[in-house]
Design a protein around this motif. Structure first.
Motif, PDB file in Angstrom:
ATOM      1  N   SER A  17     -12.789 -50.568 -43.903  1.00 27.74           N
ATOM      2  CA  SER A  17     -13.627 -51.751 -43.692  1.00 27.74           C
ATOM      3  C   SER A  17     -15.080 -51.294 -43.668  1.00 27.74           C
ATOM      4  N   ASN A  18     -15.997 -52.252 -43.749  1.00 29.95           N
ATOM      5  CA  ASN A  18     -17.416 -51.925 -43.655  1.00 29.95           C
ATOM      6  C   ASN A  18     -17.842 -50.853 -44.644  1.00 29.95           C
ATOM      7  N   VAL A  19     -17.336 -50.938 -45.863  1.00 28.37           N
ATOM      8  CA  VAL A  19     -17.760 -49.968 -46.882  1.00 28.37           C
ATOM      9  C   VAL A  19     -19.182 -50.375 -47.296  1.00 28.37           C
ATOM     10  N   ASP A  20     -20.175 -49.590 -46.871  1.00 27.56           N
ATOM     11  CA  ASP A  20     -21.562 -49.971 -47.127  1.00 27.56           C
ATOM     12  C   ASP A  20     -22.034 -49.422 -48.464  1.00 27.56           C
ATOM     13  N   THR A  21     -23.125 -50.006 -48.962  1.00 21.34           N
ATOM     14  CA  THR A  21     -23.582 -49.614 -50.299  1.00 21.34           C
ATOM     15  C   THR A  21     -24.142 -48.186 -50.320  1.00 21.34           C
ATOM     16  N   ASP A  22     -24.469 -47.637 -49.146  1.00 20.78           N
ATOM     17  CA  ASP A  22     -24.867 -46.229 -49.092  1.00 20.78           C
ATOM     18  C   ASP A  22     -23.671 -45.321 -49.407  1.00 20.78           C
ATOM     19  N   GLN A  23     -22.439 -45.794 -49.120  1.00 28.25           N
ATOM     20  CA  GLN A  23     -21.241 -45.019 -49.487  1.00 28.25           C
ATOM     21  C   GLN A  23     -20.912 -45.247 -50.953  1.00 28.25           C
ATOM     22  N   ILE A  24     -21.034 -46.501 -51.388  1.00 23.48           N
ATOM     23  CA  ILE A  24     -20.692 -46.805 -52.779  1.00 23.48           C
ATOM     24  C   ILE A  24     -21.578 -45.966 -53.703  1.00 23.48           C
ATOM     25  N   ILE A  25     -22.862 -45.943 -53.404  1.00 20.46           N
ATOM     26  CA  ILE A  25     -23.772 -45.108 -54.202  1.00 20.46           C
ATOM     27  C   ILE A  25     -24.906 -44.600 -53.293  1.00 20.46           C
ATOM     28  N   PRO A  26     -24.839 -43.327 -52.883  1.00 19.89           N
ATOM     29  CA  PRO A  26     -25.854 -42.791 -51.972  1.00 19.89           C
ATOM     30  C   PRO A  26     -27.265 -42.810 -52.579  1.00 19.89           C
ATOM     31  N   ALA A  27     -28.260 -42.878 -51.701  1.00 22.72           N
ATOM     32  CA  ALA A  27     -29.648 -43.052 -52.139  1.00 22.72           C
ATOM     33  C   ALA A  27     -30.113 -42.021 -53.158  1.00 22.72           C
ATOM     34  N   VAL A  28     -29.615 -40.789 -53.039  1.00 21.67           N
ATOM     35  CA  VAL A  28     -30.102 -39.754 -53.965  1.00 21.67           C
ATOM     36  C   VAL A  28     -29.818 -40.099 -55.426  1.00 21.67           C
ATOM     37  N   TYR A  29     -28.839 -40.982 -55.652  1.00 16.01           N
ATOM     38  CA  TYR A  29     -28.518 -41.354 -57.037  1.00 16.01           C
ATOM     39  C   TYR A  29     -29.362 -42.521 -57.542  1.00 16.01           C
ATOM     40  N   LEU A  30     -30.213 -43.052 -56.680  1.00 16.10           N
ATOM     41  CA  LEU A  30     -30.929 -44.275 -57.057  1.00 16.10           C
ATOM     42  C   LEU A  30     -32.220 -44.008 -57.802  1.00 16.10           C
ATOM     43  N   LYS A  31     -32.460 -42.774 -58.141  1.00 15.40           N
ATOM     44  CA  LYS A  31     -33.753 -42.464 -58.738  1.00 15.40           C
ATOM     45  C   LYS A  31     -33.792 -42.715 -60.240  1.00 15.40           C
ATOM     46  N   ARG A  32     -32.639 -43.051 -60.797  1.00  8.47           N
ATOM     47  CA  ARG A  32     -32.621 -43.289 -62.233  1.00  8.47           C
ATOM     48  C   ARG A  32     -33.316 -44.601 -62.570  1.00  8.47           C
ATOM     49  N   VAL A  33     -33.840 -44.671 -63.771  1.00 14.75           N
ATOM     50  CA  VAL A  33     -34.529 -45.887 -64.183  1.00 14.75           C
ATOM     51  C   VAL A  33     -33.720 -46.669 -65.218  1.00 14.75           C
ATOM     52  N   THR A  34     -32.433 -46.289 -65.382  1.00 11.94           N
ATOM     53  CA  THR A  34     -31.558 -46.991 -66.320  1.00 11.94           C
ATOM     54  C   THR A  34     -30.484 -47.752 -65.545  1.00 11.94           C
ATOM     55  N   ARG A  35     -29.651 -48.495 -66.284  1.00 12.24           N
ATOM     56  CA  ARG A  35     -28.568 -49.231 -65.653  1.00 12.24           C
ATOM     57  C   ARG A  35     -27.229 -48.524 -65.808  1.00 12.24           C
ATOM     58  N   SER A  36     -27.214 -47.398 -66.463  1.00  9.96           N
ATOM     59  CA  SER A  36     -25.924 -46.754 -66.731  1.00  9.96           C
ATOM     60  C   SER A  36     -25.879 -45.360 -66.128  1.00  9.96           C
ATOM     61  N   GLY A  37     -24.708 -44.781 -66.133  1.00 12.54           N
ATOM     62  CA  GLY A  37     -24.557 -43.399 -65.682  1.00 12.54           C
ATOM     63  C   GLY A  37     -24.398 -43.250 -64.182  1.00 12.54           C
ATOM     64  N   PHE A  38     -24.140 -44.348 -63.474  1.00 14.90           N
ATOM     65  CA  PHE A  38     -24.031 -44.246 -62.017  1.00 14.90           C
ATOM     66  C   PHE A  38     -22.626 -43.889 -61.538  1.00 14.90           C
ATOM     67  N   GLU A  39     -21.667 -43.770 -62.493  1.00 19.83           N
ATOM     68  CA  GLU A  39     -20.290 -43.508 -62.080  1.00 19.83           C
ATOM     69  C   GLU A  39     -20.156 -42.175 -61.328  1.00 19.83           C
ATOM     70  N   ASP A  40     -21.014 -41.214 -61.630  1.00 17.23           N
ATOM     71  CA  ASP A  40     -20.887 -39.920 -60.945  1.00 17.23           C
ATOM     72  C   ASP A  40     -21.249 -40.031 -59.459  1.00 17.23           C
ATOM     73  N   GLY A  41     -22.056 -41.023 -59.122  1.00 19.20           N
ATOM     74  CA  GLY A  41     -22.458 -41.178 -57.715  1.00 19.20           C
ATOM     75  C   GLY A  41     -21.507 -42.040 -56.915  1.00 19.20           C
ATOM     76  N   LEU A  42     -20.590 -42.736 -57.604  1.00 17.45           N
ATOM     77  CA  LEU A  42     -19.705 -43.672 -56.903  1.00 17.45           C
ATOM     78  C   LEU A  42     -18.891 -42.956 -55.823  1.00 17.45           C
ATOM     79  N   PHE A  43     -19.056 -43.356 -54.589  1.00 20.57           N
ATOM     80  CA  PHE A  43     -18.349 -42.761 -53.437  1.00 20.57           C
ATOM     81  C   PHE A  43     -18.445 -41.234 -53.454  1.00 20.57           C
ATOM     82  N   SER A  44     -19.586 -40.709 -53.878  1.00 19.80           N
ATOM     83  CA  SER A  44     -19.660 -39.264 -54.107  1.00 19.80           C
ATOM     84  C   SER A  44     -19.354 -38.440 -52.858  1.00 19.80           C
ATOM     85  N   ALA A  45     -19.758 -38.929 -51.679  1.00 16.95           N
ATOM     86  CA  ALA A  45     -19.482 -38.145 -50.467  1.00 16.95           C
ATOM     87  C   ALA A  45     -17.986 -38.159 -50.162  1.00 16.95           C
TER      88      ALA A  45
END
Ligand code: SF4
Lengths: 199, 463
Positions: A17-45
């Motif tokens: 429960s309470n799966v927050d968006t910091d878990q879904i994609i941690p902040a370190v992955y947010l530096k990209r300027v595109t809309r793709s390629g985020f699958e590697d960050g998904l639940f990365s921790a």
């Protein structure tokens, strides 16, 4: 945006429960300027843990995420929706979603389906006992079906229509430019402006 | 029947409504930062669309900017690309931008109010969930995603469904040492992280009216941690006085003020839900877990998951204790802290720095920890230095930094190490929020300062 009418795939049970968006994609992955390629960050921790459900072979090809309540709380980052989509998910099923996440998902064509917690529990059990269980999410009929069980879910007609047509909100709004012009003509002069800059 | 404050503001901004469709809402102010905007500008470029109202849009650099050596080129190439992208987008589309080194650079939600650009009766959006902060002025302010950022840039409107309304009445008087942060942490612990889902919360009652504007911003800021779409407080003389004299205060202040004075919930209006909290009984509050609803009064002990009835909550508590490295039954005041973070859009305003400095004055922080003081904006930093607060912090052994989000989300170099434990005045204690493997306890500025001195979670009364 791709049209969403009906999707059939297998599920991934995320019993949290309470799966927050910091878990879904941690902040370190947010530096990209595109809309793709985020699958590697998904639940990365969480994926560092070999026991985490995403690391189990039998769930690797799932396209329907079944999650606990309050899914998507926290940060407004739409990157959370992109990460789930980039990874291959088409649908997320939960008993409760955080408002902004749900908004983002429905704007971006990731269908978020709200069903009762008892339905989620039953789905978890079904997927865990047979990971190949086929789940069909039919937006037209507003139903989720698996193993001869069919459950309906609610979604307002307008959002359903927009998703089924794959329509971009901006295009729809720009049809009402006249109303926007009229509204602006009546805005009071004391409303603040950012330009010109005052110091 | 009368209307609630939120309903009045909502109705004043409807551009178009049609049966079965969301209302098309006019947006008075759009705030932008580097993280959630690049893909929106890209979308505009692809579709060949201009920004409709650059004069209702303002941008600042805050999320991934460094707080040391701010005028040197940013070391991390990916962060640098994101900042450079914001700079070139702002230039291309004619948007006002406050860059590193600029007097008005800082956390987006600190910048709006200090410019006087956040005013009562407005609709305000930003690609950031803590936009709810601006509700302290009696505005409907909420966070949006990147697709919506693009929508607002292109049309200055947003299709939105009218939220339900909730009143949270905080009545009574806070004890010394109890602050706005404790009110909101206590509210979230009571109603839960989903308690506000689908609602705009209006905070009311004598304890709310008694708060300063800064305190009201702290309360509204964390509405999102209760799951609410937005939080707001009816404007009053304090609100008007705060805006007066600010750079973007209305030139025709009288007309503006007479409109603002109509912004309150009518006596016969009905909220969908009402909750009452007794301010007299509130204590300094601290979180022990990994979501903001997992909080307790500082005098309590780490809860025992076995005693939690709800299976879902019990599981969450067990996982939280494991992640936090805590043992059930440990008094919260015995928890030793490695890093104290004072800052963020929740508690990085001048009043927050003053509160912490009043506790630290003439004292030293414990040798076992580090303390980072990160003002919410460059203006706050300048003001603090004028008052000599920076000296109080550095004399006590704390680090005095430049403005930004910093360790609130750990996108810049200010991060917790694996297993490191912080007492933080920010708003989220999620796993890894302040750095991979980092453990966060959310606290008020007063508790942060007392904790820095004693080395374990403490309130000023413990000194
Ligand atoms: S200070 Fe923290 S919560 Fe506020 S805008 Fe920055 S990252 Fe978000």
């Amino acid at each position: 945006m791709e049209k969403f009418i009906k999707h059939t795939g297998t599920g991934v049970p995320l019993r949290r429960s309470n799966v927050d968006t910091d878990q879904i994609i941690p902040a370190v992955y947010l530096k990209r300027v595109t809309r793709s390629g985020f699958e590697d960050g998904l639940f990365s921790a969480w994926r560092l843990d070999p026991e985490f459900v995403f690391n189990k072979q039998e769930f690797k090809s799932g396209t329907v995420l079944v999650a606990g309540p309050e899914f998507g709380t926290g940060s407004s980052r739409e990157h959370a929706v992109w990460a789930l989509q980039n990874y291959g998910f088409k649908v997320v099923i939960s008993s409760r979603f955080a408002d902004i996440f749900r908004n983002n998902s429905l704007k971006g064509g990731l269908l978020t389906v709200i069903v009762g917690q008892a339905v989620v529990d039953a789905l978890w059990d079904a997927i865990e006992s047979d990971p190949t269980t086929s789940i069909t999410v039919d937006l037209e009929a507003r139903t989720v079906s698996y193993n001869a069980i069919t459950v309906s879910f609610e979604l307002d007609d307008y959002t359903r229509w927009r998703l089924m047509e794959g329509l971009d909100d901006i295009g729809l709004t720009l049809k009402h430019t006249d109303s926007i012009d009229a509204f602006e003509a009546k805005r009071p002069a004391y409303k603040p402006k950012t330009l010109p800059i005052r110091v | 029947m009368g209307k609630t404050l939120a309903e009045k503001i909502w109705d004043d901004h409807i551009v178009r409504s049609a049966e079965g469709e969301p209302d098309l809402l006019y947006i008075d102010l759009h705030l932008i930062h580097e993280v959630t905007s690049p893909q929106a500008f890209d979308g505009l470029r692809l579709a060949g669309r201009p920004v409709r109202r650059a004069d209702l849009t303002i941008a600042t650099e805050d999320h991934n900017t460094p707080t040391l050596d701010i005028l040197k080129p940013i070391a991390d190439p990916v962060s640098k690309l994101q900042i450079d992208t914001l700079r070139s987008n702002a230039k291309e589309f004619g948007i006002r931008l406050h860059s590193l080194g600029d007097a008005d650079q800082g956390v987006v939600h600190v910048v709006g109010p200090q410019l006087g650009i956040t005013q009562p009766g407005m609709t305000i959006v930003c690609g950031d969930s803590h936009t709810s902060t601006h509700g302290a002025f009696g505005a409907i302010a909420f966070g949006i995603g990147t697709s919506e950022v693009e929508h607002v840039l292109a049309t200055q409107t947003l299709p939105s469904r009218r939220p339900k309304t909730m009143a949270i009445n905080v009545e009574g008087t806070l004890k010394t040492g109890v602050s706005a942060k404790d009110i909101i942490l206590a509210i979230i612990a009571q109603i839960g992280t989903g308690g506000g889902q689908g609602y705009i919360i209006e905070y009311r009652g004598s304890a709310i009216r008694a708060l300063s504007m800064e305190g009201r911003m702290t309360v509204c800021n964390m509405s999102i941690e209760a799951g609410a779409r937005a939080g707001l407080i009816a404007p009053d003389q304090k609100t008007f006085d705060y805006i007066k004299g600010k750079p973007h205060a209305p030139q025709d202040f009288e007309s503006a003020q007479s409109y603002w004075q109509s912004l309150y919930t009518d006596a016969d209006a009905k909220f969908d839900v009402e909750i009452t909290i007794n301010a007299d009984e509130l204590e300094p509050f601290v979180t022990w877990g990994t979501n903001p609803g997992q909080g307790l009064p500082l005098n309590a002990s780490v809860p025992n998951p076995a005693e939690i009835k709800d299976a879902e909550e019990r599981g969450a508590a067990e996982r939280a204790l494991q992640y936090m490295g805590l043992v059930a039954g440990t008094p919260l005041k015995k928890i030793a802290i490695d890093t104290v973070f004072l800052g963020s859009c929740t508690n990085g305003r001048i009043e927050d720095l003053r509160a912490a400095a009043s506790v630290l004055e003439g004292k030293k922080i414990a040798s076992t920890l580090r303390m980072l003081v990160v003002p919410g904006s460059e203006r706050v930093r300048q003001q603090a230095m004028t008052e000599g607060l920076d000296k109080v912090f550095t004399d006590a052994g704390a680090e005095w930094r430049n403005a930004g989000c910093s360790m609130c989300l750990g996108m810049n170099p200010d991060q917790l190490a694996v297993g490191e434990r912080s007492a933080s005045t920010s708003n989220r204690n999620f796993e890894g929020r302040q750095g991979k493997g980092g453990r966060t306890h959310l606290v008020s500025p007063l508790v942060a300062a007392a904790t820095a001195i004693r080395g374990t979670l403490s309130s000023p009364a413990d000194l």
